[in-house]
Design a protein around this motif. Structure first.
Motif, PDB file in Angstrom:
ATOM      1  N   LEU A 192       0.815  -1.220   0.000  1.00  0.00           N
ATOM      2  CA  LEU A 192       0.000   0.000   0.000  1.00  0.00           C
ATOM      3  C   LEU A 192       0.848   1.268   0.000  1.00  0.00           C
ATOM      4  N   ILE A 203      -3.858  -7.699  -6.811  1.00  0.00           N
ATOM      5  CA  ILE A 203      -3.597  -7.741  -5.372  1.00  0.00           C
ATOM      6  C   ILE A 203      -3.462  -9.181  -4.842  1.00  0.00           C
ATOM      7  N   THR A 206      -1.915 -10.230  -1.446  1.00  0.00           N
ATOM      8  CA  THR A 206      -2.346  -9.626  -0.180  1.00  0.00           C
ATOM      9  C   THR A 206      -3.874  -9.551  -0.039  1.00  0.00           C
ATOM     10  N   ILE A 207      -4.573 -10.354  -0.801  1.00  0.00           N
ATOM     11  CA  ILE A 207      -6.044 -10.362  -0.702  1.00  0.00           C
ATOM     12  C   ILE A 207      -6.434 -10.623   0.754  1.00  0.00           C
ATOM     13  N   GLN A 208      -7.342  -9.824   1.272  1.00  0.00           N
ATOM     14  CA  GLN A 208      -7.750  -9.968   2.662  1.00  0.00           C
ATOM     15  C   GLN A 208      -8.949 -10.919   2.784  1.00  0.00           C
ATOM     16  N   ALA A 229     -15.187   3.652   0.233  1.00  0.00           N
ATOM     17  CA  ALA A 229     -14.205   4.114  -0.754  1.00  0.00           C
ATOM     18  C   ALA A 229     -12.837   3.509  -0.435  1.00  0.00           C
ATOM     19  N   SER A 235     -10.635  -3.856  -7.347  1.00  0.00           N
ATOM     20  CA  SER A 235      -9.606  -4.897  -7.308  1.00  0.00           C
ATOM     21  C   SER A 235     -10.258  -6.267  -7.131  1.00  0.00           C
ATOM     22  N   ARG A 592      -9.611  10.306  -2.838  1.00  0.00           N
ATOM     23  CA  ARG A 592      -8.823   9.981  -4.048  1.00  0.00           C
ATOM     24  C   ARG A 592      -7.324   9.923  -3.807  1.00  0.00           C
TER      25      ARG A 592
HETATM   26  N1  LIG Z   1      -5.904  -6.619  -0.410  1.00  0.00           N
HETATM   27  C1  LIG Z   1      -5.252  -5.622  -0.956  1.00  0.00           C
HETATM   28  N2  LIG Z   1      -3.927  -5.683  -1.119  1.00  0.00           N
HETATM   29  C2  LIG Z   1      -3.224  -4.651  -1.668  1.00  0.00           C
HETATM   30  N3  LIG Z   1      -3.796  -3.534  -2.116  1.00  0.00           N
HETATM   31  C3  LIG Z   1      -5.119  -3.426  -1.983  1.00  0.00           C
HETATM   32  C4  LIG Z   1      -5.922  -4.451  -1.405  1.00  0.00           C
HETATM   33  N4  LIG Z   1      -7.203  -4.047  -1.434  1.00  0.00           N
HETATM   34  C5  LIG Z   1      -7.217  -2.841  -1.996  1.00  0.00           C
HETATM   35  N5  LIG Z   1      -5.967  -2.458  -2.328  1.00  0.00           N
HETATM   36  C6  LIG Z   1      -5.538  -1.199  -2.938  1.00  0.00           C
HETATM   37  O1  LIG Z   1      -6.344  -0.164  -2.429  1.00  0.00           O
HETATM   38  C7  LIG Z   1      -6.617   0.779  -3.442  1.00  0.00           C
HETATM   39  C8  LIG Z   1      -8.117   0.928  -3.593  1.00  0.00           C
HETATM   40  O2  LIG Z   1      -8.623  -0.201  -4.250  1.00  0.00           O
HETATM   41  P1  LIG Z   1      -9.843  -0.103  -5.272  1.00  0.00           P
HETATM   42  O3  LIG Z   1      -9.648   1.016  -6.219  1.00  0.00           O
HETATM   43  O4  LIG Z   1     -10.076  -1.450  -5.811  1.00  0.00           O
HETATM   44  O5  LIG Z   1     -10.984   0.305  -4.227  1.00  0.00           O
HETATM   45  P2  LIG Z   1     -12.490   0.699  -4.507  1.00  0.00           P
HETATM   46  O6  LIG Z   1     -13.262   0.213  -3.346  1.00  0.00           O
HETATM   47  O7  LIG Z   1     -12.901   0.237  -5.845  1.00  0.00           O
HETATM   48  O8  LIG Z   1     -12.378   2.271  -4.481  1.00  0.00           O
HETATM   49  P3  LIG Z   1     -13.486   3.361  -4.906  1.00  0.00           P
HETATM   50  O9  LIG Z   1     -14.615   3.227  -3.961  1.00  0.00           O
HETATM   51  O10 LIG Z   1     -12.783   4.639  -4.772  1.00  0.00           O
HETATM   52  O11 LIG Z   1     -13.864   3.064  -6.324  1.00  0.00           O
HETATM   53  C9  LIG Z   1      -5.920   0.283  -4.695  1.00  0.00           C
HETATM   54  O12 LIG Z   1      -4.655   0.881  -4.791  1.00  0.00           O
HETATM   55  C10 LIG Z   1      -5.750  -1.200  -4.425  1.00  0.00           C
HETATM   56  O13 LIG Z   1      -4.638  -1.735  -5.113  1.00  0.00           O
END
Ligand SMILES: Nc1ncnc2c1ncn2[C@@H]1O[C@H](COP(=O)(O)OP(=O)(O)OP(=O)(O)O)[C@@H](O)[C@H]1O
Length: 601
Positions: A192, A203, A206-208, A229, A235, A592
């Protein structure tokens, strides 16, 4: 220390195998191509049928048959070698990211190394397991000790003895993280903290746990995800596409997948994620583009979705109607049961016309649309309205799509859901969004449009520093349980609009990182772009995405994107204080930036 040495040796062994295989497979593919050419030449000579006598004819056919079998075998060998080569190349920079030591209770514990794709040696022995393989679920579900996983409909009991993560750079093992003892998730935090100067990244490593549950959900045809957000919705959606392609690998190809995206800039932003996971790029389209393509099949030209009457039409179609719809053959309508809904009657009339060979040559002009609008007391029927009616009446299904994925779902109005539920009634549907990120009007209750669905939520935000996350959380309304994972970082700052040049000057030394200068509207963004001509202006339809350096864009385009540094221009504009959606706009804008957030007032 011993652990590090053992693992470094393992990595080097595998790395050596990958590099050797890459050389061997490249040579094998070249040899197979030459062989195929020879067989093809042979085939064109033998294919010249000698029909002189009965036996000669049989001989010719037999030889063609042998050659085509040879070509099939060559093709199969070529494909296998091609896939292995592609996977070896993909794994070279990071052969695997984790290891599981599992005890199945029968013999010595087994080690499973998990990678972005699976890799087998020439004897078929698994060297790296695909992150999508059933066994990997125990890794992502964060289970240790006695547990189980599902494979081919069976429950496999297993004891997870050990779970490790690795930081690898080609043949160098930088770190081994024992995940039982590690506090937090060091690998996640390291990922991150990296710069965001291009498209979204996969990802896999590191998927949670909560994200894994979404990626692997397999019980429901329709899966809805509502998440804060930066919680990884996009992802997760993309990882789920890859997962579905793996799960249905016998009968799905990337061409069976459709991802609906809000605009072209967003499609560009997500491009590359699936190829990084060893999958071909799937189809992406905006909803308007999809409607235009489907409209063409019915001879309709759709230029806009505005002023549509789909919600009223859906209601009309659901009720019985005794009046023959204008333009429809009365005999056809009279064949149908008068107690049935208008939709059922129209469908039955259509089938009757089909059976009696009386279908109209041009479906688009089949009914008297103007009269019909009067009959139904509507101001008119747009091309989009007509398309909806024709889809309902002919029971048309977009069967070429087996998996439909929709991002930024909160932005779609009821007409979209009415249409999509008709068009994709058999597809697997994954819908992700955030009910607080609607920028105009009110988001409908999406679940209400589906007979059966499940909704999963994500409330941890990964994108930004703790300070930025705390800041945007105040605008997140009913997302009261919004969590941050990153360290606190720099406090967001509020400065006068006149300071813009100074702010940019301080960020200039980090020009390898991305800066997002977000204006309330497109015209505002264009004005700023004239002030900074070297910056990149991002518009909804421009085939561009986030770049290192300065990006200027309106909030509507910034949605779903992220920047190392976000500057919100005109934070005190009425745009951000409108009664219904002002808070939502602040929430979207303030979420953002990943490292810094500057509000210009
Ligand atoms: N498990 C994870 N491991 C590493 N990075 C992650 C993980 N989950 C999310 N991220 C990172 O967090 C950031 C936000 O992810 P993403 O854009 O998919 O979120 P979102 O919920 O779609 O956001 P938004 O609501 O703004 O559209 C990205 O940089 C993504 O790579």
């Amino acid at each position: 220390m011993l652990l590090m040495t053992t693992e470094q040796a393992h990595l080097q062994g595998l790395y050596h195998q990958l590099t050797t295989d890459i050389t061997a497979l490249t040579a094998q593919l070249a040899a197979l191509t030459t062989e195929a050419r020879t067989v093809q030449q042979q085939l064109s000579t033998d294919g010249h049928l000698d029909l002189g006598s009965y036996t000669e004819t049989l001989d010719s056919f037999a030889s063609i048959e042998t050659n085509s079998r040879q070509i099939d075998t060559l093709n199969a060998r070529y494909h296998t070698a091609e896939v292995r080569l592609e996977h070896a190349r993909l794994l070279l920079p990071q052969a695997y990211f984790a290891k599981l030591d599992l005890d199945y209770g029968d013999s010595v514990p087994e080690a499973f190394y998990l990678g972005k794709v699976g890799y087998v040696d020439e004897h078929g022995t698994d060297l790296v397991y695909n992150w999508r393989a059933p066994v990997a679920d125990t890794y992502y579900a964060n289970r240790t000790g006695a547990t189980s996983y599902q494979a081919n409909g069976r429950t496999i009991p297993v004891t997870v003895l050990n779970r490790q993560q690795f930081i690898i750079d080609y043949d160098q093992l930088h770190q081994v993280i024992e995940t039982q003892t590690a506090i937090g998730d060091p690998l996640l935090l390291a990922v991150l903290a990296t710069d965001r100067s291009g498209g979204l990244q996969e990802i896999t490593a590191t998927i949670q746990q909560s994200q894994n549950a979404i990626i692997r959900e397999a019980q429901h045809r329709v899966l809805l995800v509502d998440g804060v957000a930066g919680s990884g919705k996009t992802s997760v959606l993309l990882q789920r596409v890859a997962y579905q392609l793996y799960r249905h690998r016998q009968d799905w190809t990337p061409a069976d997948i459709l991802i609906l995206t809000p605009n072209t800039a967003f499609s560009r932003y997500i491009r590359g994620v699936l190829p990084a996971l060893g999958e071909a790029e799937p189809l992406t389209a905006t909803y308007l583009k999809l409607m235009q393509a489907v409209g063409k099949r019915f001879g309709l030209t759709i230029t806009s979705l505005a002023g549509n009457h789909l919600p009223q039409l859906a209601k009309l179609l659901a009720r019985p109607s005794q009046v023959t719809p204008a333009g429809l053959n009365p005999t056809a309508y009279a064949q149908t049961a008068s107690t049935d809904s208008l939709n059922k009657r129209l469908q039955a009339a259509w089938r009757w016309l089909q059976a009696t060979r009386q279908l109209p040559a041009d479906v688009a002009t089949w009914l008297d649309w103007d009269q019909l609008a009067k009959q139904w007391q509507l101001s008119g029927l747009t091309a989009y309205d007509r398309l909806y009616l024709l889809i309902c009446i002919t029971n048309y299904q977009q069967t070429t799509t087996k998996g439909l994925f929709i991002d930024e779902a909160q932005d779609y109005d009821p007409d979209v859901w009415l249409m999509l539920t008709k068009l994709f009634s058999a597809a697997q549907v994954t819908i992700v969004g955030d009910h607080r990120q609607r920028l105009i009007g009110q988001a409908p209750d999406i679940a209400a449009f589906f007979d059966a669905s499940v909704t999963l939520t994500l409330n941890t935000s990964y994108r930004a520093t703790g300070a930025i996350t705390q800041f945007f959380a105040q605008f997140a309304g009913d997302w009261t349980d919004l969590q941050a994972v990153q360290s606190i970082g720099k406090t967001p700052r509020t400065l006068p609009l006149a300071d813009l040049e100074n702010v940019l000057a301080t960020l200039l030394p980090t020009m390898s990182q991305s800066i997002g200068l977000i204006a309330p509207t497109m015209s505002g963004a264009e004005k700023l772009a004239r002030q900074f001509p070297t910056a990149q202006l991002l518009t909804p339809e421009a085939p561009k995405t986030v770049q290192p350096g300065l990006n200027i864009l309106p909030l509507a385009v910034a949605k779903g994107l992220e920047f190392d540094h976000a500057i919100i221009y005109d934070w005190h504009a009425t745009f951000y204080s409108e009664p219904q959606v002002g808070q939502n706009r602040r929430y979207v804008a303030a979420s953002r930036g990943t490292k810094t957030l500057t509000l210009l007032t």
